[in-house]
Motif scaffolding. Structure first.
Motif, mmCIF file in Angstrom:
data_model
loop_
_atom_site.group_PDB
_atom_site.id
_atom_site.type_symbol
_atom_site.label_atom_id
_atom_site.label_comp_id
_atom_site.label_asym_id
_atom_site.label_seq_id
_atom_site.Cartn_x
_atom_site.Cartn_y
_atom_site.Cartn_z
ATOM 1 N N MET A 196 56.539 56.605 27.351
ATOM 2 C CA MET A 196 57.801 57.110 27.862
ATOM 3 C C MET A 196 57.795 57.891 29.127
ATOM 4 N N GLU A 197 57.973 57.137 30.300
ATOM 5 C CA GLU A 197 57.679 57.971 31.390
ATOM 6 C C GLU A 197 56.188 58.388 31.811
ATOM 7 N N HIS A 198 55.224 57.697 31.668
ATOM 8 C CA HIS A 198 53.972 57.951 32.079
ATOM 9 C C HIS A 198 53.535 58.710 30.996
ATOM 10 N N VAL A 199 53.835 58.962 29.849
ATOM 11 C CA VAL A 199 53.445 59.684 28.649
ATOM 12 C C VAL A 199 53.284 58.822 27.643
ATOM 13 N N ILE A 200 51.942 58.673 26.857
ATOM 14 C CA ILE A 200 51.836 58.143 25.912
ATOM 15 C C ILE A 200 51.485 59.135 24.792
ATOM 16 N N GLU A 201 52.233 58.885 23.429
ATOM 17 C CA GLU A 201 52.216 59.832 22.492
ATOM 18 C C GLU A 201 51.491 59.040 21.227
ATOM 19 N N CYS A 202 50.362 59.695 20.892
ATOM 20 C CA CYS A 202 49.887 59.236 19.821
ATOM 21 C C CYS A 202 50.429 59.120 18.435
ATOM 22 N N PRO A 203 50.349 58.293 17.582
ATOM 23 C CA PRO A 203 51.201 57.953 16.568
ATOM 24 C C PRO A 203 50.854 58.961 15.271
ATOM 25 N N LYS A 204 49.656 59.390 15.256
ATOM 26 C CA LYS A 204 49.167 60.317 14.174
ATOM 27 C C LYS A 204 49.908 61.458 14.161
ATOM 28 N N HIS A 205 49.346 62.379 15.318
ATOM 29 C CA HIS A 205 49.521 63.960 15.348
ATOM 30 C C HIS A 205 50.521 64.349 16.588
ATOM 31 N N ASN A 206 50.955 63.184 17.360
ATOM 32 C CA ASN A 206 51.818 63.262 18.263
ATOM 33 C C ASN A 206 51.147 64.177 19.521
ATOM 34 N N GLY A 207 50.107 63.821 19.685
ATOM 35 C CA GLY A 207 49.248 64.539 20.880
ATOM 36 C C GLY A 207 49.643 63.352 22.153
ATOM 37 N N ARG A 208 49.955 64.117 23.298
ATOM 38 C CA ARG A 208 50.275 63.234 24.265
ATOM 39 C C ARG A 208 49.433 63.369 25.596
ATOM 40 N N PHE A 209 49.436 62.060 26.440
ATOM 41 C CA PHE A 209 48.413 62.160 27.260
ATOM 42 C C PHE A 209 49.363 61.580 28.763
ATOM 43 N N ASP A 210 49.029 62.055 29.911
ATOM 44 C CA ASP A 210 49.621 61.295 30.936
ATOM 45 C C ASP A 210 48.772 60.290 31.302
ATOM 46 N N ILE A 211 49.264 59.008 31.483
ATOM 47 C CA ILE A 211 48.507 57.651 31.505
ATOM 48 C C ILE A 211 48.018 57.558 33.073
ATOM 49 N N ARG A 212 48.578 58.421 33.973
ATOM 50 C CA ARG A 212 48.188 58.052 35.375
ATOM 51 C C ARG A 212 46.912 59.061 35.542
ATOM 52 N N ASP A 213 46.408 59.705 34.927
ATOM 53 C CA ASP A 213 45.188 60.670 35.030
ATOM 54 C C ASP A 213 44.461 60.785 33.597
ATOM 55 N N GLY A 214 45.113 60.683 32.489
ATOM 56 C CA GLY A 214 44.339 60.717 31.441
ATOM 57 C C GLY A 214 44.479 62.197 30.957
ATOM 58 N N ARG A 215 45.285 63.040 31.486
ATOM 59 C CA ARG A 215 45.271 64.289 31.211
ATOM 60 C C ARG A 215 46.077 64.670 29.909
ATOM 61 N N ALA A 216 45.182 65.407 29.068
ATOM 62 C CA ALA A 216 45.770 65.930 27.902
ATOM 63 C C ALA A 216 46.943 66.894 27.976
ATOM 64 N N LEU A 217 48.154 66.691 27.595
ATOM 65 C CA LEU A 217 49.590 67.525 27.678
ATOM 66 C C LEU A 217 49.768 68.534 26.646
ATOM 67 N N GLY A 218 48.777 69.081 25.824
ATOM 68 C CA GLY A 218 48.762 69.841 24.691
ATOM 69 C C GLY A 218 48.361 69.652 23.560
ATOM 70 N N ALA A 219 48.482 70.559 22.535
ATOM 71 C CA ALA A 219 47.974 70.501 21.136
ATOM 72 C C ALA A 219 48.600 69.436 20.454
ATOM 73 N N PRO A 220 47.877 68.757 19.731
ATOM 74 C CA PRO A 220 46.431 68.876 19.228
ATOM 75 C C PRO A 220 45.417 68.369 20.085
ATOM 76 N N VAL A 221 45.658 67.311 21.190
ATOM 77 C CA VAL A 221 44.710 66.949 22.196
ATOM 78 C C VAL A 221 44.483 68.200 22.999
ATOM 79 N N CYS A 222 43.085 68.333 23.364
ATOM 80 C CA CYS A 222 42.540 69.043 24.404
ATOM 81 C C CYS A 222 41.382 68.408 25.003
ATOM 82 N N VAL A 223 41.158 67.082 24.874
ATOM 83 C CA VAL A 223 40.255 66.432 25.629
ATOM 84 C C VAL A 223 40.988 65.238 26.299
#
Length: 103
Positions: A57-84
């Motif tokens: 949704m709106e350039h953000v992909i949310e992982c189905p397991k722990h709801n980690g989110r990334f910006d698909i435009r640059d791959g940026r991790a958008l907060g816990a639990p993702v940090c890479v």
């Protein structure tokens, strides 16, 4: 560097949609958002879950397991639990085909 790889026809990928693409032993995620296409590694950097099963949704992909989110435009991790961040790849539409550059 002109190593573009066909993924699918553009009309097979709806707006705010994500598709899994496996190629040469690797998994990628290919997205369509606001009539542009994007590509990233296909597995979440937190627990290696397929992002194509997530919610876009709106350039953000949310992982189905722990709801980690990334910006698909640059791959940026958008907060816990993702940090890479995710690795991103150039993507384009050529002759009605979605293509990504993997080299």
């Amino acid at each position: 560097m002109n190593d573009w790889t066909d993924v699918c026809a553009l009309d097979e990928l709806d707006d705010e949609d994500v598709r899994r693409f496996d190629h040469a032993g690797r998994t990628y995620a290919v997205y369509r958002c606001d009539d542009r296409v994007y590509a990233t590694d296909g597995l979440c950097t937190h627990e290696r879950i397929h992002l194509a099963d997530g919610f876009l949704m709106e350039h953000v992909i949310e992982c189905p397991k722990h709801n980690g989110r990334f910006d698909i435009r640059d791959g940026r991790a958008l907060g816990a639990p993702v940090c890479v961040n995710l690795k991103t790849y150039p993507a384009r539409v050529q002759g009605g085909q979605v293509q990504i550059q993997l080299a």
